[in-house]
Design an enzyme around this catalytic site. Structure first.
Site, PDB file in Angstrom:
ATOM      1  N   SER A 518       0.837  -1.208   0.000  1.00 27.74           N
ATOM      2  CA  SER A 518       0.000   0.000   0.000  1.00 27.74           C
ATOM      3  C   SER A 518       0.871   1.256   0.000  1.00 27.74           C
ATOM      4  CB  SER A 518      -0.934  -0.025   1.210  1.00 27.74           C
ATOM      5  OG  SER A 518      -1.755  -1.171   1.138  1.00 27.74           O
ATOM      6  N   HIS A 519       2.078   1.137  -0.554  1.00 27.44           N
ATOM      7  CA  HIS A 519       3.056   2.217  -0.474  1.00 27.44           C
ATOM      8  C   HIS A 519       2.968   3.148  -1.677  1.00 27.44           C
ATOM      9  CE1 HIS A 519       5.444  -1.153   1.755  1.00 27.44           C
ATOM     10  NE2 HIS A 519       4.407  -0.745   2.437  1.00 27.44           N
ATOM     11  N   LEU A 520       1.889   3.908  -1.762  1.00 23.79           N
ATOM     12  CA  LEU A 520       1.767   4.906  -2.821  1.00 23.79           C
ATOM     13  C   LEU A 520       2.506   6.167  -2.378  1.00 23.79           C
ATOM     14  CD1 LEU A 520      -2.003   4.539  -3.788  1.00 23.79           C
ATOM     15  CD2 LEU A 520      -0.027   3.333  -4.706  1.00 23.79           C
TER      16      LEU A 520
END
Lengths: 592, 240
Positions: A518-520
C-alpha cells in the site's frame, strides 16, 4: 452555507501516524488543535480482542477494517490513451479508514532510507553519468539529507520501541545488523524479534552465499517497552494476523499504542471522527488557508477555521484535497509543467516460492509477525554496481513471510489441478514446508513523466467530487531491476535446500487487481524550488505557507524500503521546523 | 448524503459521545480520554443454522453437488457438502458479499482492460442465480437430468468444461462462473467454521493450521518441530 465552529490554532486532516505526531507536537507547543478524521474511532483492545481479530475471511478477504470504495475510490488506467475506470473493490493497495489510519493495519516494518536515496539524482549522475538514466525518468533529490532526518528517525523508533539489530552506530559497523544502513545515533530501543525456522534458514543460506543478513526492523515488539511518552507496549505473540488486522495486544506500534493515550489527555486537543474534510478554504487572494470544510455524519457542512492547516490524509487524498481546493498548479504530463500530481510512484515487489521436502522441513508458517524476517540489503538502492546491469534502483530481499493463513498462503506446485482430491493433497503436502513471502523482493519505484495523478472527468465520490485518476504503468527500468533481484532471491531459496523454486517476477502492465503493497508515494513532492516541487523541504506548501502537507505524497520517488519510518521521520522534521521557526514568524520558511 | 454505517461503526458510535447539539457538528468528539466501553467487542456476523437464505431448494441442491466435486470426500476430509461449503456460499450471497457491499457502484459501467479489474454491475448473487439456472438447463438438454442427478464422472467433465471455457452458460462465461464458485468454495473450506463451512475445522486439521491460536511465543524458536496444539475457532471452542 456551512456553519462555523470556533477557530483553532491548527486543524489536522486525518488522524493516522502523521496526524497524531503533528497533533502531539503542536499541542505540546501550546496550540489548540482539532483533528478531523473521515473514519470511525478504533479501539484495538476492545474491537480486536483475540480471537475476534484472528479472522482471515473478515479482515483479509472481505476488507472489514478498510475504507470502502463506496465511500470513495479512484479511477485507473495504464496510459493516457485509455479511459480510466473506477476501482470498484480494492486490489493493488489497501487504504485505511479511521483513527490510526494505515498505522493500525500495517505490518510495522520500520525502515530508514539509505543516505544515497535522499540525493538520488545527483548520486546516480555522479556515479554513472546523466545519460545512464532513462530520458523520461523524473527522479530528483529530496533537498534534505539522511543526516538531517537521523534524529527524527531515532525519535520515531523510540516512540514505537522498534525491535532490531543496529548495523551502523555512529559510523561503527556492527555484526548482525545491516552494514549498508546510514549511521544511527544509537541502537534500536529493543532487540530483534525471535525468528522462526524458515526465516533462520534463509539467513544461514544468505550468509553462506556471502551476504550479510540481518533481522527486519520491526514495530511488532520483541519485549515489553515503555516509550518516552510513558505509553507501554507488550511483547508480540507471533499470532500471524498482523497486516490487514489490528492488534489488541499493544504489541504493534500504532498511533493508538504510542501517542493517542497521551495526546487525548491534553486539554488543547480534540478529534472529530466520522467527519470528512471536503476542501481546504483559502482567503480571497488564494495565498492563505482559512481552515477546512467538512461534512458531519448527518451530511451537514461545517467550517473549522484555523491559523494553520496540516494535511495528514493518505497520499492519494492529500493530492486530491490540494487539487479540489485549487492549491498549486495541476501537473500536465505533456508539458511537464505543474506540480500537483507529479512523480506518482508505488513499489516494485515480487517473490519466489520455495517448495521443500515435507519429510525434512516443517516451517509452521502460521508462527509469524507482521515485520518478522531476515533480509539482505546487498541489492538495495545503489549498494551494488548498476553499471554493467543497465538499470537503476533496487530493494531488500528477505524471507519476510508474515503468515500461514490458509486462504492466502496455501501455494501448490505449478501443474497441480485447481480443484478435487489432487488439489487437496497438494495443499496438505506443501502447507508446512513451503517458503512464500508476499514481498520477498521489496524494491524501489522511480518516478516517470507519464505516471501521475489528476482529477477524473467522469467518476464522482459520494459528495459528487471528482475521484482521483491514476495513470500508471511499469517502465523497463523497474521490470529489469525486478527480474535481476528476483533471480538473486531465488538463488538464496535454492541454496536453502528447496526442491523446487517458482519465480514470480513482477511483470507489466501494472495491474490494479494485484496486491503490491500500500506504499503509494508522490503527487505533492518536497524539493528546493517551486519549479521542482509542491512543498519546500519542511513540507510547507510553496503556494499557501500556512499549509503543511505530510506523508508519503512528499516523496520525490520511492526507495526500496517500506515508507512509514521515513513518513514519520519527515513528520517530526516538519513539526520541529514549525515549532522552532514557523510559530515564531509565520510565513514561508524557505524563500523562493 | 450520510454514509451508511457498517456494523462496527455503529458499535463504535455507541461507545463514544455523539454530539447532538445543533451548535456543533454531528460527529463523535474525542476529548479528554480515549473512548472506552468495557465489553465493546466487535463480534463477527456468524452464519446461523436453518434453511437456505439465498438459494432456492433447487439451487441449493446444485451448489451442494458442485462443492462436493470441487472438494470431494476422500481420506483427507469429508466432502464440500458435508463441510458446509454450500451453506457458507449461501450465507455470503445473502449478505454484503452477494450484493457488492462496499463496492464503488456508480456508473457508467463499461468493460476495461484486465488490469482495470472487475467492472460488471452483475453482483455475485445475480451471477449465481443466472449461472445455476443455465447450468441445469444445459444438463437437462444434454442429459435429461439436472446437474445434481448426474454421476460424478459427468459432473467432473462438466466442471472441467466450465474451467476450460468450453461451456457457455446462457450469456455468461462458464469460466467466470467456475472461477467464482471455486474461489467461494475454497474460501468456505478454509474460513472459520462460524461462517458455515470448514465443519469441525476439517480443512485446518488437514493442513496443520491451528486456527485462531493467537500466542506462539512458546513455539517460535522450536524450529522444525510439529506444533501439537489442537486447532481453535474464533468462537474459542474446538469442534464447535
Amino acid at each position: 452555507m456551512a456553519k462555523k465552529l470556533p477557530a483553532k490554532d491548527a486543524v489536522i486532516v486525518g488522524l493516522g501516524w502523521t496526524g497524531s505526531i503533528l497533533a502531539h507536537e503542536l499541542c505540546d507547543a501550546g496550540l489548540s488543535v482539532s483533528a478531523i478524521e473521515r473514519g470511525p474511532w478504533r479501539d484495538p483492545t476492545a474491537e480486536f480482542t483475540p480471537p475476534v481479530a484472528q479472522d482471515e475471511l473478515r479482515f483479509r478477504i472481505r476488507h472489514d477494517l478498510f475504507l470502502r470504495p463506496s465511500q470513495t475510490s479512484l479511477t485507473f488506467r495504464n496510459n493516457r490513451d485509455e479511459t480510466a475506470l473506477p476501482v470498484r473493490t480494492w486490489g493493488a493497495f489497501m487504504l485505511g479508514n479511521g483513527v490510526g489510519g494505515g498505522g493500525l493495519h500495517w505490518n510495522a516494518e520500520t525502515w530508514r532510507f539509505l543516505p544515497s536515496d535522499f540525493v538520488l539524482r545527483s548520486h546516480l549522475t555522479q556515479r554513472y553519468g546523466a545519460k545512464f538514466l532513462p530520458e523520461d525518468m523524473t527522479i530528483q533529490d529530496w533537498g534534505i539529507t539522511y543526516d538531517d532526518l537521523e534524529p527524527h528517525y531515532d525519535r520515531f523508533e523510540y516512540l514505537c520501541g522498534t525491535s532490531g539489530t543496529a548495523g551502523n552506530v555512529k559510523g561503527q559497523i556492527h555484526d548482525g545488523g545491516n552494514p549498508f544502513e546510514g549511521p544511527r545515533s544509537r541502537p534500536y530501543p529493543t532487540p530483534a524479534q525471535k525468528q522462526p525456522f524458515s526465516h533462520t534458514l534463509f539467513a544461514n543460506a544468505a550468509r553462506e552465499l556471502g551476504y550479510k543478513p540481518f533481522p527486519q526492523p520491526s514495530g511488532n515488539l520483541s519485549q515489553a517497552y515503555t516509550n518516552p511518552l510513558g505509553v507501554k507496549l507488550g511483547p508480540c505473540t507471533y499470532c500471524g494476523f498482523c497486516e490487514w488486522f489490528a492488534c489488541a495486544n499493544y504489541s504493534k506500534a500504532s498511533p493508538q499504542t504510542t501517542i493517542l493515550p497521551v495526546l487525548v489527555r491534553k486539554p488543547n486537543f480534540e478529534a472529530r471522527t466520522d467527519c470528512e474534510v471536503i476542501r481546504i478554504n483559502l482567503d480571497n487572494l488564494g495565498k492563505r488557508a482559512t481552515g477546512v470544510t467538512f461534512v458531519d455524519t448527518s451530511g451537514e457542512e461545517w467550517e473549522q477555521p484555523a491559523d494553520l492547516v496540516l494535511l495528514c490524509a493518505f497520499q492519494l487524498f492529500n493530492v486530491q484535497l490540494l487539487l479540489l481546493s485549487g492549491i498549486g498548479q495541476p501537473y500536465e504530463p505533456r508539458t511537464g509543467r505543474g506540480q500537483i500530481g507529479r512523480n506518482f510512484t508505488h513499489q516494485t515487489v515480487s517473490s519466489a516460492i520455495g517448495f521443500f521436502d515435507k519429510a525434512k522441513y516443517n516451517f509452521n508458517p502460521f508462527i509469524s509477525s507482521g515485520s518478522i524476517g531476515m533480509c539482505i540489503d546487498e541489492f538495495n538502492g545503489d549498494n551494488f554496481d548498476h553499471g554493467p546491469l543497465g538499470f537503476v534502483g533496487g530493494g531488500y530481499l528477505g524471507q519476510v513471510q508474515t503468515n500461514g493463513r490458509p486462504m492466502e498462503t496455501t501455494p501448490v506446485p505449478p501443474g497441480t489441478p485447481a480443484w478435487g482430491s489432487e488439489w487437496k493433497r497438494a495443499v496438505r503436502d506443501n502447507y508446512l514446508s513451503t517458503v512464500y513471502s508476499g514481498a520477498g523482493v521489496h524494491a524501489s519505484w522511480y518516478a516517470y513523466r507519464n505516471n501521475y495523478l489528476d482529477l477524473d472527468p467522469t467518476y464522482k465520490d459520494r459528495f459528487r467530487r471528482p475521484l482521483m485518476r491514476m495513470t500508471m504503468d511499469f517502465h523497463e527500468n523497474e521490470l529489469k531491476m525486478n527480474a535481476y533481484l528476483t533471480d538473486r532471491y531465488a538463488e538464496i531459496l535454492e541454496h536453502m535446500g528447496a526442491k523446487q523454486v517458482v519465480k514470480q517476477p513482477r511483470k507489466g502492465p501494472y495491474d490494479i487487481t494485484s496486491y503490491q503493497t500500500s506504499h503509494l508515494c508522490g503527487g505533492a513532492i518536497m524539493g528546493t524550488t517551486p519549479g521542482n516541487s509542491a512543498l519546500n523541504v519542511y513540507l510547507q506548501s510553496w503556494d499557501v505557507p500556512n499549509l503543511f502537507v505530510q506523508g508519503a505524497s512528499a516523496f520525490p520517488q520511492n526507495a526500496g524500503y517500506n515508507p512509514t519510518g521515513t513518513v514519520a521521520a519527515l513528520a517530526y522534521w516538519s513539526a520541529a521546523a514549525i515549532r522552532s521557526q514557523y510559530l515564531k514568524n509565520p510565513g514561508p520558511l524557505v524563500h523562493a | 448524503m450520510a454514509p451508511s454505517l457498517n456494523r462496527r461503526e455503529v458499535i463504535a458510535a455507541t461507545a463514544t459521545a455523539l454530539i447532538l447539539d445543533s451548535r456543533d457538528a454531528r460527529a463523535t468528539l474525542i476529548k479528554g480520554a480515549l473512548p472506552f466501553h468495557p465489553g465493546a467487542t466487535n463480534a463477527p456476523d456468524v452464519a446461523q443454522p436453518g434453511p437456505w437464505r439465498f438459494f432456492t431448494p433447487e439451487e441449493g441442491t446444485t451448489v451442494e453437488a458442485i462443492v462436493d466435486r470441487l472438494i470431494p470426500a476422500d481420506n483427507l476430509t469429508p466432502g464440500g457438502k458435508d463441510l458446509g461449503c454450500a451453506i457458507f456460499i449461501d450465507r455470503q450471497l445473502a449478505g454484503s458479499y452477494g450484493h457488492f457491499g462496499g463496492h464503488y457502484m456508480k456508473g457508467p459501467f463499461q468493460r476495461g482492460t484486465k488490469q482495470q479489474g472487475q467492472q460488471s454491475d452483475v453482483t455475485p448473487a445475480e451471477h449465481y442465480r443466472k449461472a445455476l439456472a443455465a447450468l441445469d438447463d444445459h444438463c437437462k438438454q444434454a442429459f435429461g437430468k439436472r446437474f445434481a442427478e448426474l454421476p460424478d464422472s459427468e459432473k467432473d467433465a462438466i466442471i472441467k468444461d466450465l474451467e476450460d471455457d468450453k461451456l457457455k452458460l446462457a450469456e455468461g462465461s462458464g469460466q467466470d462462473f467456475f472461477k467464482q464458485i471455486l474461489n467461494d468454495t475454497q474460501t468456505g473450506f478454509f474460513a472459520d467454521p462460524v461462517y458455515g463451512g470448514n465443519k469441525d475445522m476439517a480443512a485446518w486439521k488437514m493442513i496443520g493450521f491451528p486456527g485462531a491460536h493467537y500466542d506462539y511465543r512458546e513455539w517460535v524458536d522450536r524450529h522444525n518441530q510439529p506444533v501439537t496444539l489442537a486447532p481453535v475457532s474464533i468462537k474459542g471452542h474446538p469442534n464447535r
